[in-house]
Design a protein around this motif. Sequence first.
Motif, PDB file in Angstrom:
ATOM      1  N   SER A 101      42.134  29.271  85.067  1.00 24.57           N
ATOM      2  CA  SER A 101      43.146  28.427  84.414  1.00 24.57           C
ATOM      3  C   SER A 101      42.909  28.274  82.925  1.00 24.57           C
ATOM      4  N   ILE A 102      41.946  28.996  82.384  1.00 21.88           N
ATOM      5  CA  ILE A 102      41.464  28.681  81.043  1.00 21.88           C
ATOM      6  C   ILE A 102      42.555  28.821  79.977  1.00 21.88           C
ATOM      7  N   ARG A 103      43.397  29.818  80.137  1.00 24.65           N
ATOM      8  CA  ARG A 103      44.545  29.962  79.233  1.00 24.65           C
ATOM      9  C   ARG A 103      45.796  30.198  80.070  1.00 24.65           C
ATOM     10  N   GLU A 104      46.940  29.898  79.470  1.00 25.90           N
ATOM     11  CA  GLU A 104      48.194  29.994  80.210  1.00 25.90           C
ATOM     12  C   GLU A 104      48.419  31.412  80.722  1.00 25.90           C
ATOM     13  N   SER A 214      37.895  19.165  73.866  1.00 29.85           N
ATOM     14  CA  SER A 214      39.250  18.664  74.076  1.00 29.85           C
ATOM     15  C   SER A 214      40.240  19.751  74.477  1.00 29.85           C
ATOM     16  N   PHE A 215      39.923  21.026  74.170  1.00 30.01           N
ATOM     17  CA  PHE A 215      40.852  22.120  74.499  1.00 30.01           C
ATOM     18  C   PHE A 215      40.683  22.630  75.921  1.00 30.01           C
ATOM     19  N   CYS A 216      39.649  22.182  76.620  1.00 30.54           N
ATOM     20  CA  CYS A 216      39.170  22.930  77.792  1.00 30.54           C
ATOM     21  C   CYS A 216      39.507  22.268  79.132  1.00 30.54           C
ATOM     22  N   GLY A 252      25.981  29.647  83.949  1.00 30.58           N
ATOM     23  CA  GLY A 252      26.477  28.271  84.004  1.00 30.58           C
ATOM     24  C   GLY A 252      27.364  28.045  82.797  1.00 30.58           C
ATOM     25  N   GLN A 253      28.192  27.010  82.827  1.00 32.19           N
ATOM     26  CA  GLN A 253      29.053  26.726  81.662  1.00 32.19           C
ATOM     27  C   GLN A 253      28.212  26.259  80.490  1.00 32.19           C
ATOM     28  N   ASN A 254      27.051  25.722  80.782  1.00 35.67           N
ATOM     29  CA  ASN A 254      26.229  25.117  79.743  1.00 35.67           C
ATOM     30  C   ASN A 254      24.780  25.156  80.223  1.00 35.67           C
ATOM     31  N   SER A 322      23.721  32.725  80.160  1.00 37.25           N
ATOM     32  CA  SER A 322      24.953  32.436  79.468  1.00 37.25           C
ATOM     33  C   SER A 322      25.671  31.308  80.209  1.00 37.25           C
ATOM     34  N   THR A 323      26.275  30.359  79.529  1.00 44.38           N
ATOM     35  CA  THR A 323      26.495  30.231  78.104  1.00 44.38           C
ATOM     36  C   THR A 323      25.678  29.081  77.555  1.00 44.38           C
ATOM     37  N   SER A 324      25.313  29.156  76.282  1.00 47.87           N
ATOM     38  CA  SER A 324      24.574  28.071  75.644  1.00 47.87           C
ATOM     39  C   SER A 324      25.522  27.225  74.802  1.00 47.87           C
ATOM     40  N   LEU A 349      26.339  31.858  71.627  1.00 47.37           N
ATOM     41  CA  LEU A 349      26.325  30.513  71.045  1.00 47.37           C
ATOM     42  C   LEU A 349      27.720  30.187  70.478  1.00 47.37           C
ATOM     43  N   PRO A 350      28.670  29.866  71.354  1.00 50.05           N
ATOM     44  CA  PRO A 350      30.061  29.712  70.905  1.00 50.05           C
ATOM     45  C   PRO A 350      30.230  28.635  69.836  1.00 50.05           C
ATOM     46  N   VAL A 351      30.826  29.015  68.699  1.00 54.19           N
ATOM     47  CA  VAL A 351      31.037  28.048  67.622  1.00 54.19           C
ATOM     48  C   VAL A 351      32.407  27.389  67.752  1.00 54.19           C
ATOM     49  N   GLN A 352      33.382  28.117  68.206  1.00 60.54           N
ATOM     50  CA  GLN A 352      34.799  27.714  68.389  1.00 60.54           C
ATOM     51  C   GLN A 352      35.544  27.575  67.060  1.00 60.54           C
ATOM     52  N   SER A 353      34.964  26.858  66.086  1.00 59.45           N
ATOM     53  CA  SER A 353      35.605  26.744  64.767  1.00 59.45           C
ATOM     54  C   SER A 353      34.502  26.513  63.730  1.00 59.45           C
ATOM     55  N   ASN A 363      35.947  17.897  69.888  1.00 58.57           N
ATOM     56  CA  ASN A 363      34.888  17.147  70.573  1.00 58.57           C
ATOM     57  C   ASN A 363      33.685  18.032  70.901  1.00 58.57           C
ATOM     58  N   ARG A 364      33.317  18.892  69.966  1.00 60.55           N
ATOM     59  CA  ARG A 364      32.175  19.777  70.212  1.00 60.55           C
ATOM     60  C   ARG A 364      30.841  19.084  69.924  1.00 60.55           C
ATOM     61  N   THR A 365      30.873  17.947  69.288  1.00 62.79           N
ATOM     62  CA  THR A 365      29.689  17.106  69.019  1.00 62.79           C
ATOM     63  C   THR A 365      28.691  17.690  68.020  1.00 62.79           C
ATOM     64  N   SER A 389      29.499  34.898  69.790  1.00 62.68           N
ATOM     65  CA  SER A 389      30.209  33.621  69.705  1.00 62.68           C
ATOM     66  C   SER A 389      31.570  33.676  70.402  1.00 62.68           C
ATOM     67  N   ASP A 390      32.150  32.501  70.636  1.00 67.66           N
ATOM     68  CA  ASP A 390      33.555  32.367  71.021  1.00 67.66           C
ATOM     69  C   ASP A 390      34.259  31.664  69.865  1.00 67.66           C
ATOM     70  N   ILE A 391      35.464  32.122  69.545  1.00 64.97           N
ATOM     71  CA  ILE A 391      36.204  31.519  68.428  1.00 64.97           C
ATOM     72  C   ILE A 391      37.651  31.281  68.857  1.00 64.97           C
ATOM     73  N   MET A 420      37.372  36.263  71.059  1.00 57.73           N
ATOM     74  CA  MET A 420      38.282  35.562  70.158  1.00 57.73           C
ATOM     75  C   MET A 420      39.613  35.265  70.841  1.00 57.73           C
ATOM     76  N   PHE A 421      40.071  34.049  70.666  1.00 58.42           N
ATOM     77  CA  PHE A 421      41.283  33.604  71.354  1.00 58.42           C
ATOM     78  C   PHE A 421      42.144  32.830  70.378  1.00 58.42           C
ATOM     79  N   PHE A 422      43.463  32.814  70.644  1.00 56.60           N
ATOM     80  CA  PHE A 422      44.220  31.785  69.923  1.00 56.60           C
ATOM     81  C   PHE A 422      44.469  30.628  70.882  1.00 56.60           C
ATOM     82  N   TYR A 423      44.620  29.472  70.317  1.00 54.32           N
ATOM     83  CA  TYR A 423      44.656  28.257  71.118  1.00 54.32           C
ATOM     84  C   TYR A 423      45.834  28.251  72.089  1.00 54.32           C
ATOM     85  N   SER A 424      45.531  27.912  73.325  1.00 56.06           N
ATOM     86  CA  SER A 424      46.544  27.802  74.370  1.00 56.06           C
ATOM     87  C   SER A 424      46.437  26.403  74.962  1.00 56.06           C
ATOM     88  N   GLU A 425      47.468  25.607  74.750  1.00 57.27           N
ATOM     89  CA  GLU A 425      47.395  24.216  75.218  1.00 57.27           C
ATOM     90  C   GLU A 425      47.376  24.171  76.745  1.00 57.27           C
TER      91      GLU A 425
HETATM   92  N1  SAM Z   1      31.181  26.709  78.474  1.00 61.19           N
HETATM   93  C1  SAM Z   1      31.349  27.676  77.501  1.00 61.19           C
HETATM   94  C2  SAM Z   1      31.115  27.094  76.119  1.00 61.19           C
HETATM   95  O1  SAM Z   1      31.292  25.922  75.891  1.00 61.19           O
HETATM   96  O2  SAM Z   1      30.807  27.855  75.261  1.00 61.19           O
HETATM   97  C3  SAM Z   1      32.700  28.299  77.475  1.00 61.19           C
HETATM   98  C4  SAM Z   1      33.493  28.356  78.654  1.00 61.19           C
HETATM   99  S1  SAM Z   1      35.167  28.753  78.463  1.00 61.19           S
HETATM  100  C5  SAM Z   1      35.395  29.217  80.100  1.00 61.19           C
HETATM  101  C6  SAM Z   1      35.160  30.242  77.520  1.00 61.19           C
HETATM  102  C7  SAM Z   1      35.866  30.183  76.225  1.00 61.19           C
HETATM  103  O3  SAM Z   1      37.256  30.138  76.407  1.00 61.19           O
HETATM  104  C8  SAM Z   1      35.567  29.001  75.355  1.00 61.19           C
HETATM  105  O4  SAM Z   1      34.351  29.096  74.696  1.00 61.19           O
HETATM  106  C9  SAM Z   1      36.734  28.998  74.399  1.00 61.19           C
HETATM  107  O5  SAM Z   1      36.479  29.780  73.258  1.00 61.19           O
HETATM  108  C10 SAM Z   1      37.840  29.633  75.227  1.00 61.19           C
HETATM  109  N2  SAM Z   1      38.857  28.633  75.594  1.00 61.19           N
HETATM  110  C11 SAM Z   1      38.701  27.586  76.415  1.00 61.19           C
HETATM  111  N3  SAM Z   1      39.837  26.868  76.475  1.00 61.19           N
HETATM  112  C12 SAM Z   1      40.738  27.475  75.662  1.00 61.19           C
HETATM  113  C13 SAM Z   1      42.076  27.195  75.296  1.00 61.19           C
HETATM  114  N4  SAM Z   1      42.698  26.145  75.759  1.00 61.19           N
HETATM  115  N5  SAM Z   1      42.695  28.053  74.436  1.00 61.19           N
HETATM  116  C14 SAM Z   1      42.042  29.134  73.943  1.00 61.19           C
HETATM  117  N6  SAM Z   1      40.771  29.439  74.257  1.00 61.19           N
HETATM  118  C15 SAM Z   1      40.119  28.614  75.098  1.00 61.19           C
END
Ligand code: SAM
Length: 530
Positions: A101-104, A214-216, A252-254, A322-324, A349-353, A363-365, A389-391, A420-425
């Motif tokens: 379900s992570i992206r639409e 907050s995106f997840c 694990g997710q973390n 994975s993942t840290s 080591l996902p930075v996201q932004s 809310n990445r803290t 990374s994940d971005i 790399m992804f673009f944001y999907s609500e």
């Molecule tokens: N737990 C891992 C972490 O925090 O690094 C990541 C798990 S998530 C399944 C994998 C990646 O999907 C995330 O790191 C993020 O970059 C991406 N992702 C999650 N939600 C997203 C969204 N709503 N839109 C776009 N990308 C998203």
Amino acid sequence: MAPGPVILSPIPAFLYLCRPNEYEMFDLKESKIQDEDRQGEAYAPFASDPSVYRKKFYIESYGCQMNFADSEIVASILNKEGFGATRNLEDADLIFVNTCSIREKAEQTVRKRLTEFRKLKKKRPGTLVGVLGCMAERLKSKFLEEERLVDIVVGPDAYRTLPTLVTEAEGGQRAVNVLLSREETYADISPVRLNSNGISAFVSIMRGCNNMCSFCVVPFTRGRERSRDAGSIVNECRDLFESGYKEVTLLGQNVDSYYFQPDTLPGRHLEVVNGEDRQDQEILISGGESGRKEEFEDRPITFAMLLAMVAEISPLLRIRFSTSHPKDITDDVLHTMARFNNICKYIHLPVQSGSSRILQLMNRTYTREWYMAKVQRIRELIPDCGISSDIITGFCTENEEDHKDTLNIMEYSRYDFSYMFFYSERPGTLAHRRYKDDVPEEIKKKRLQDVIELQGKLSYQSNKNDIGKIFEVLIEGESKKDNNKWMGRTSQNKVIVFPRDNSNYTKGDYVTVKVKDCTQATLLGELVSK
Ligand code: SAM
Ligand code: SF4
């Protein structure tokens, strides 16, 4: 809106939990696909098994590596109850789709597939279709009641009830179990290894996630974080090694927040060797007879300790993880990585932004500066460590300045590769409830394109820096493009291809390879030891 799961190679997007692939394409169009080799993969793990099964099941998996690992647990549960797997849809009495379900876009793909299965059911009315995993959890009985797409709906913590749910569905009842658990880790279930190369396996060490990025959607679909019994993890890794596997990836997710409080480890206890101070202790699970029973029996086990325990199984077993989450990776983990040669020198080591303002909204803290200091610390303690990374581009309110900060932090961190992804609500997430998804899609995509281009340059530069260096490589199999060549990976998780040169090496061997050339995605080398 169609989301864009894009990966700059060398890694397929579905494997954001893992590893690069050989010769991945780099343009936006090509990299948008989740790895077509594995997405929707169907399994036949018991194909050569002569047993007569009461029913046959077919299972397709989508999404991250955790989902693929879960399908191995599902296969094991079903097999014990007398179900055999088939790769042939036409043969199946039960069709399962393990969903993401992570992206639409991921959900759209699954819906399309379920519609195809519904047509198939019309031709063969006895066939049952089940939806498993994150989409089942998110949409619950909507699939059964409103859409009537499927017969069985099972969330990620309810796979043990699958055989009962199948019986209920066969009797025409509603078969739904989407209860999330605070305890379930499937610790006692030996996963059936599906479609493995026989060399590398994934071992799930924890489930769920307590972070609320907050995106997840993950905290809502996979529930609270819980860590699996350390003894069962070590046993699974040891069994894998004894049956010929040479590499395990702890999933694990973390993973860095792994924390297991043992009550008792039946028939086993913890032994401490070389333990002068806590930092230098090597902790392992011993068989009992010869081991020194210690007061450490009840001591909680952290991720650093778990890494050491798995690394102790054999110096010939490579360990990855994975993942840290950047906030949780500790100096203890870094020291442990540095201490063991067989713990691979690679951190996702996902930075996201790269913008502190956006990181706060996410809310990445951590802030940009804090993340940069963490990268610096990794380079200090493990100078040869690969980092990926994940971005996400175009998160709510992201402006050009924020985007520049992201490009800038990529350059600072010199990622070897990125997902790399673009944001999907996603409905129900904090961002959905609190913020407006206000960056137009074409801007999200344009920024994504910038990120991809920069990552392409960084990956190529990183590979060029390796020319002339010598690496220990684990051979994983033949090169997809040329069967006169081997394909393997360096400790840093880079794919390397090299001629076999009439050597007697085989899959699973460690060899020494010198890098002679590279592409953006692959190192090209030659054997040093023959
Ligand atoms: N737990 C891992 C972490 O925090 O690094 C990541 C798990 S998530 C399944 C994998 C990646 O999907 C995330 O790191 C993020 O970059 C991406 N992702 C999650 N939600 C997203 C969204 N709503 N839109 C776009 N990308 C998203
Ligand atoms: Fe999602 Fe954040 Fe948990 Fe990763 S750490 S699974 S991005 S909530």
